[in-house]
Design a protein around this motif. Sequence first.
Motif: not given
Length: 109
Positions: A28-55
């Motif tokens: 597992l990996w987690s992050e708490h981005p600051r408000s107003g700061q868009p987060l961009t995630l790019t999968c380079r290899e493998g397979l990732l499942w992602l969930t975001c609070e409020g989505d």
Amino acid sequence: MRRVTNWLRFEAAPARSLGPVHLAQGALWSEHPRSGQPLTLTCREGLLWLTCEGDAKDYVLHPGDTLRLERSGHVVMQALRPSRFCMMQRTPAHPPCTPPAREHEAPVR
């Protein structure tokens, strides 16, 4: 004053990047981005499942997939296979500061 403002350049703040991050299958990996700061995630290899609070949606990222998260909230990602990803978070650009005109001064033209 116009000469001074012509020399200034207002650019976006630098991006914070992280990566590549390697995750073992099931890790597992987690992050708490600051408000107003868009987060961009790019999968380079493998397979990732992602969930975001409020989505209400969850996401599965395959190699080459990029997901841009605009809202703030706790992000949790799990590697469904051994995976590698990169993250970038851009801080918002602040508009130039313009002092209010004083009543006795004429506006600058």
